[in-house]
Scaffold this motif. Structure first.
Motif, PDB file in Angstrom:
ATOM      1  N   SER A   1     -50.775  50.432  45.644  1.00 50.25           N
ATOM      2  CA  SER A   1     -49.532  50.350  45.060  1.00 50.25           C
ATOM      3  C   SER A   1     -49.263  51.380  44.285  1.00 50.25           C
ATOM      4  CB  SER A   1     -49.921  49.137  44.058  1.00 50.25           C
ATOM      5  OG  SER A   1     -48.571  48.601  43.683  1.00 50.25           O
ATOM      6  N   LYS A   2     -50.074  52.260  43.533  1.00 57.77           N
ATOM      7  CA  LYS A   2     -49.547  53.458  42.682  1.00 57.77           C
ATOM      8  C   LYS A   2     -49.199  54.518  43.759  1.00 57.77           C
ATOM      9  CE  LYS A   2     -52.316  52.706  38.644  1.00 57.77           C
ATOM     10  NZ  LYS A   2     -53.834  53.012  38.488  1.00 57.77           N
ATOM     11  N   GLY A   3     -49.781  54.797  44.832  1.00 58.00           N
ATOM     12  CA  GLY A   3     -49.468  55.730  45.747  1.00 58.00           C
ATOM     13  C   GLY A   3     -47.819  55.314  46.554  1.00 58.00           C
ATOM     14  N   ILE A   4     -47.540  54.100  46.690  1.00 56.00           N
ATOM     15  CA  ILE A   4     -46.155  53.756  47.233  1.00 56.00           C
ATOM     16  C   ILE A   4     -45.345  54.087  46.031  1.00 56.00           C
ATOM     17  CG2 ILE A   4     -44.828  51.783  47.932  1.00 56.00           C
ATOM     18  CD1 ILE A   4     -47.339  50.358  48.430  1.00 56.00           C
ATOM     19  N   GLN A   5     -45.599  53.822  44.880  1.00 50.90           N
ATOM     20  CA  GLN A   5     -44.644  54.115  43.748  1.00 50.90           C
ATOM     21  C   GLN A   5     -44.364  55.657  43.786  1.00 50.90           C
ATOM     22  OE1 GLN A   5     -46.233  51.580  40.497  1.00 50.90           O
ATOM     23  NE2 GLN A   5     -45.731  49.674  41.885  1.00 50.90           N
ATOM     24  N   THR A   6     -45.669  56.468  43.866  1.00 48.71           N
ATOM     25  CA  THR A   6     -45.347  57.931  43.899  1.00 48.71           C
ATOM     26  C   THR A   6     -44.451  58.709  44.921  1.00 48.71           C
ATOM     27  OG1 THR A   6     -47.452  58.104  43.022  1.00 48.71           O
ATOM     28  CG2 THR A   6     -46.683  60.137  44.011  1.00 48.71           C
ATOM     29  N   LYS A   7     -44.777  57.974  46.316  1.00 50.97           N
ATOM     30  CA  LYS A   7     -44.093  58.219  47.327  1.00 50.97           C
ATOM     31  C   LYS A   7     -42.312  57.628  46.907  1.00 50.97           C
ATOM     32  CE  LYS A   7     -47.692  57.442  50.119  1.00 50.97           C
ATOM     33  NZ  LYS A   7     -48.559  56.671  51.136  1.00 50.97           N
ATOM     34  N   ALA A   8     -42.290  56.583  46.635  1.00 51.64           N
ATOM     35  CA  ALA A   8     -40.899  56.269  46.250  1.00 51.64           C
ATOM     36  C   ALA A   8     -40.314  57.039  45.153  1.00 51.64           C
ATOM     37  CB  ALA A   8     -40.954  54.748  45.767  1.00 51.64           C
ATOM     38  N   ALA A   9     -40.955  57.814  44.420  1.00 47.57           N
ATOM     39  CA  ALA A   9     -40.298  58.529  43.492  1.00 47.57           C
ATOM     40  C   ALA A   9     -39.805  59.618  44.054  1.00 47.57           C
ATOM     41  CB  ALA A   9     -41.216  58.748  42.235  1.00 47.57           C
ATOM     42  N   GLU A  10     -40.514  60.264  44.997  1.00 49.34           N
ATOM     43  CA  GLU A  10     -39.841  61.371  45.792  1.00 49.34           C
ATOM     44  C   GLU A  10     -38.934  61.146  46.467  1.00 49.34           C
ATOM     45  OE1 GLU A  10     -41.848  64.257  49.020  1.00 49.34           O
ATOM     46  OE2 GLU A  10     -43.313  62.851  48.320  1.00 49.34           O
TER      47      GLU A  10
ATOM     48  N   ARG B   1     -29.083  53.408  47.045  1.00 49.39           N
ATOM     49  CA  ARG B   1     -29.460  51.848  47.118  1.00 49.39           C
ATOM     50  C   ARG B   1     -31.070  51.592  47.391  1.00 49.39           C
ATOM     51  NH1 ARG B   1     -24.945  49.116  49.951  1.00 49.39           N
ATOM     52  NH2 ARG B   1     -23.274  49.544  48.573  1.00 49.39           N
ATOM     53  N   GLY B   2     -31.617  50.437  46.893  1.00 56.39           N
ATOM     54  CA  GLY B   2     -32.726  49.975  46.936  1.00 56.39           C
ATOM     55  C   GLY B   2     -33.855  50.341  45.876  1.00 56.39           C
ATOM     56  N   ARG B   3     -35.269  50.215  46.219  1.00 52.30           N
ATOM     57  CA  ARG B   3     -36.328  50.475  45.494  1.00 52.30           C
ATOM     58  C   ARG B   3     -37.618  50.510  46.034  1.00 52.30           C
ATOM     59  NH1 ARG B   3     -39.171  46.052  43.128  1.00 52.30           N
ATOM     60  NH2 ARG B   3     -38.038  44.039  43.838  1.00 52.30           N
ATOM     61  N   GLY B   4     -38.639  51.167  45.763  1.00 53.64           N
ATOM     62  CA  GLY B   4     -39.886  51.440  46.355  1.00 53.64           C
ATOM     63  C   GLY B   4     -39.678  52.394  47.774  1.00 53.64           C
ATOM     64  N   LEU B   5     -40.341  51.655  48.661  1.00 46.84           N
ATOM     65  CA  LEU B   5     -40.269  52.533  49.964  1.00 46.84           C
ATOM     66  C   LEU B   5     -38.996  51.593  50.848  1.00 46.84           C
ATOM     67  CD1 LEU B   5     -43.405  53.956  50.834  1.00 46.84           C
ATOM     68  CD2 LEU B   5     -41.534  55.381  50.039  1.00 46.84           C
ATOM     69  N   MET B   6     -38.266  51.196  50.266  1.00 45.93           N
ATOM     70  CA  MET B   6     -37.159  50.381  50.866  1.00 45.93           C
ATOM     71  C   MET B   6     -35.778  50.861  50.254  1.00 45.93           C
ATOM     72  SD  MET B   6     -36.653  46.355  51.080  1.00 45.93           S
ATOM     73  CE  MET B   6     -35.814  45.704  52.422  1.00 45.93           C
ATOM     74  N   GLN B   7     -35.429  52.181  50.404  1.00 47.21           N
ATOM     75  CA  GLN B   7     -34.103  52.672  49.856  1.00 47.21           C
ATOM     76  C   GLN B   7     -33.157  52.962  51.008  1.00 47.21           C
ATOM     77  OE1 GLN B   7     -34.814  55.318  46.567  1.00 47.21           O
ATOM     78  NE2 GLN B   7     -36.746  55.034  46.632  1.00 47.21           N
ATOM     79  N   GLY B   8     -31.899  53.266  50.663  1.00 49.15           N
ATOM     80  CA  GLY B   8     -30.909  53.765  51.451  1.00 49.15           C
ATOM     81  C   GLY B   8     -29.683  54.453  50.791  1.00 49.15           C
ATOM     82  N   VAL B   9     -28.769  55.022  51.431  1.00 45.00           N
ATOM     83  CA  VAL B   9     -27.953  55.834  51.028  1.00 45.00           C
ATOM     84  C   VAL B   9     -26.477  55.338  51.426  1.00 45.00           C
ATOM     85  CG1 VAL B   9     -26.554  58.145  50.992  1.00 45.00           C
ATOM     86  CG2 VAL B   9     -29.218  57.944  51.053  1.00 45.00           C
ATOM     87  N   ALA B  10     -25.808  54.711  50.594  1.00 47.04           N
ATOM     88  CA  ALA B  10     -24.484  54.024  51.181  1.00 47.04           C
ATOM     89  C   ALA B  10     -23.422  55.108  51.084  1.00 47.04           C
ATOM     90  CB  ALA B  10     -24.079  52.915  50.273  1.00 47.04           C
ATOM     91  N   CYS B  11     -22.649  55.087  52.197  1.00 44.97           N
ATOM     92  CA  CYS B  11     -21.704  56.312  52.377  1.00 44.97           C
ATOM     93  C   CYS B  11     -20.186  55.693  52.555  1.00 44.97           C
ATOM     94  CB  CYS B  11     -21.793  57.078  53.661  1.00 44.97           C
ATOM     95  SG  CYS B  11     -23.304  57.922  53.692  1.00 44.97           S
ATOM     96  N   ALA B  12     -19.281  56.075  51.731  1.00 47.47           N
ATOM     97  CA  ALA B  12     -18.035  55.463  51.595  1.00 47.47           C
ATOM     98  C   ALA B  12     -17.302  55.837  53.050  1.00 47.47           C
ATOM     99  CB  ALA B  12     -17.228  56.016  50.429  1.00 47.47           C
ATOM    100  N   LYS B  13     -17.663  57.024  53.504  1.00 50.17           N
ATOM    101  CA  LYS B  13     -16.898  57.720  54.750  1.00 50.17           C
ATOM    102  C   LYS B  13     -17.363  56.674  56.103  1.00 50.17           C
ATOM    103  CE  LYS B  13     -15.985  61.919  56.404  1.00 50.17           C
ATOM    104  NZ  LYS B  13     -16.374  63.452  56.616  1.00 50.17           N
TER     105      LYS B  13
END
Ligand code: PMP
Length: 419
Positions: free
Chosen positions: A321-330, A350-362
């Motif tokens: 769990s700690k490893g996931i959080q470190t990678k998520a911070a990166e 968007r998102g958190r943990g290793l479930m993140q994303g970038v929402a683009c307006a274009k």
């Protein structure tokens, strides 16, 4: 000359939700966070079977447990008979996952996939409450069969049923409508018995909307929802099919919010090795089904139990769990950097943990970025009602090298897409 090319897929495969359009290659081998196609081109996986491969492809420990099991001719198919594999999984799931979190649930095997667990959750909530209506949320995704589709907040997907899917009311997810508190809105509809909203059997939600745009609910919002459910006798169903099994940094995605849903849906990575498996966790007082009221031929896959039991080892200590959080911070740091560096994307994290994303307006840019990433050897999918989000979903076991390589490819792909 490779033994197989794309032609056969272009001519024979159904075009419905086919990943061979977004990833036009024939894949033959995979290990950890990497895949190879028939031309030996290497790809980094930021897709992870849409969340089904949290422990990576052909995870060595899991693979060895399966090989040993097969070599000893142990049971592979047994309907829902008692088997050693099934009993071992149940015991380990209780000891490693439920007990340390002080969670008391009955574990039920609803069928092989995510949609099966959602169907079973909706069914039991209706039987327990004797009510019919369900509250779901805008942009939710819960599956493709009639019940789960009826709580999926995406009109394009729902239209596949060809008929109106009734009995669901879609409320706005947190922050879905500017300046509107969905909590106040739900309370208003429920308090006002003249609103026309029947008291619902259940509310169903994802804590992070996987397909609907990587929208992450706050702990406070989840707590408010849980308290509304208690107040009106509504069962709270958390669909942790994609956000669960460590994806957001804790085994269950709702742990930081300290809520205890009435029903929890798990699938995708619970099978560990990409094998079909699903679980429905039900508070013991709601376990009211008589034998035979919910069954199915493939609802207990023993090979999946074997891999799943082995995968639970990752959760014996806090290290994973700690490893996931470190990678998520990166990952978060990287996303913040590209938002600053490429203002023309008009992007939002968007998102958190290793479930993140970038929402683009274009418009269309996210799909273009995924296309450029594919050319450079990275598999990545879009999410959201207009595919406006590009989504980072690597195996949780990815190492530093894989993460750096993957993020660099994304940076290059953004530059190429903006040209
Ligand atoms: N719920 C959620 C949150 C999902 O992301 C998915 C699949 N993307 C499902 C349910 C349905 O799972 P399956 O495709 O295995 O039926």
């Amino acid at each position: 000359q490779p033994e197989m090319d794309m032609d056969i897929f272009n001519t024979l495969e159904s075009n419905v939700r086919s990943y061979s359009r977004s990833f036009p290659a024939v894949f033959k081998k995979a290990k950890g966070y990497k895949l190879w196609d028939v031309n030996d081109k290497e790809y980094i996986d930021f897709f992870a079977g849409a969340g089904a491969l949290n422990y990576g492809h052909n995870n060595e420990k899991l693979k060895q447990s399966l090989i040993k099991y097969l070599e000893q001719d142990e049971i592979t198919h047994s309907l829902d008979m008692a088997t050693v594999a099934r009993g071992t999984f149940l015991r380990r799931f209780h000891d490693i996952i439920l007990k340390p979190r002080q969670l008391e649930y009955k574990v039920m095997f609803p069928g092989p996939t995510g949609t099966n667990t959602v169907e079973s959750a909706l069914k039991i909530a209706r039987k327990v409450t004797g009510r019919n209506t369900v509250i779901s949320f805008t942009n939710a995704f819960h599956g493709m069969t009639i019940g789960s589709l009826s709580v999926t907040g995406n009109e394009a997907k729902r239209s596949g049923a060809g008929i109106p899917l009734s009995n669901t009311v879609f409320m706005p997810y947190e922050n879905a409508v500017e300046n509107v508190s969905s909590i106040k809105m739900i309370e208003h509809f429920l308090e006002n018995r003249s609103s026309g909203l029947d008291l619902p059997a259940a509310m169903i939600l994802e804590t992070v909307q996987g397909e609907g745009g990587i929208n992450a609910a706050s702990d406070q919002w989840l707590q408010n929802i849980a308290s509304i459910c208690r107040r009106f006798g509504i069962l709270l169903i958390v669909d942790d099919v994609q956000a669960g099994c460590g994806r957001t940094g804790t085994f269950f995605s709702f742990e930081p919010a300290r809520i205890k849903p009435d029903i929890i849906c798990l699938s995708k990575s619970i099978g560990g090795y990409g094998l079909p498996m699903a679980l429905t966790l039900i508070k013991p007082e709601y376990d009211i089904w008589e034998p035979g009221e919910h069954n199915g031929t493939f609802r207990g896959n023993n090979l999946a139990f074997v891999a799943a039991s082995e995968a639970l080892d990752y959760w014996k200590t806090d290290d994973f769990s700690k490893g996931i959080q470190t990678k998520a911070a990166e990952m978060t740091h990287f996303i913040q950097k590209i938002i600053e560096e490429y203002p023309e994307l008009k992007a939002e994290k968007r998102g958190r943990g290793l479930m993140q994303g970038v929402a683009c307006a274009k418009d269309e840019i996210s799909e273009k970025i995924c296309g450029e990433a594919f050319k450079r050897g990275l598999l990545m999918e879009t999410s959201g009602p207009k595919g406006e989000v590009f989504k980072f979903l690597p195996p949780l076991t990815i190492d530093e090298e894989g993460m750096t390589k993957g993020l660099n490819i994304i940076d290059e792909s953004i530059q190429a897409a903006l040209k």
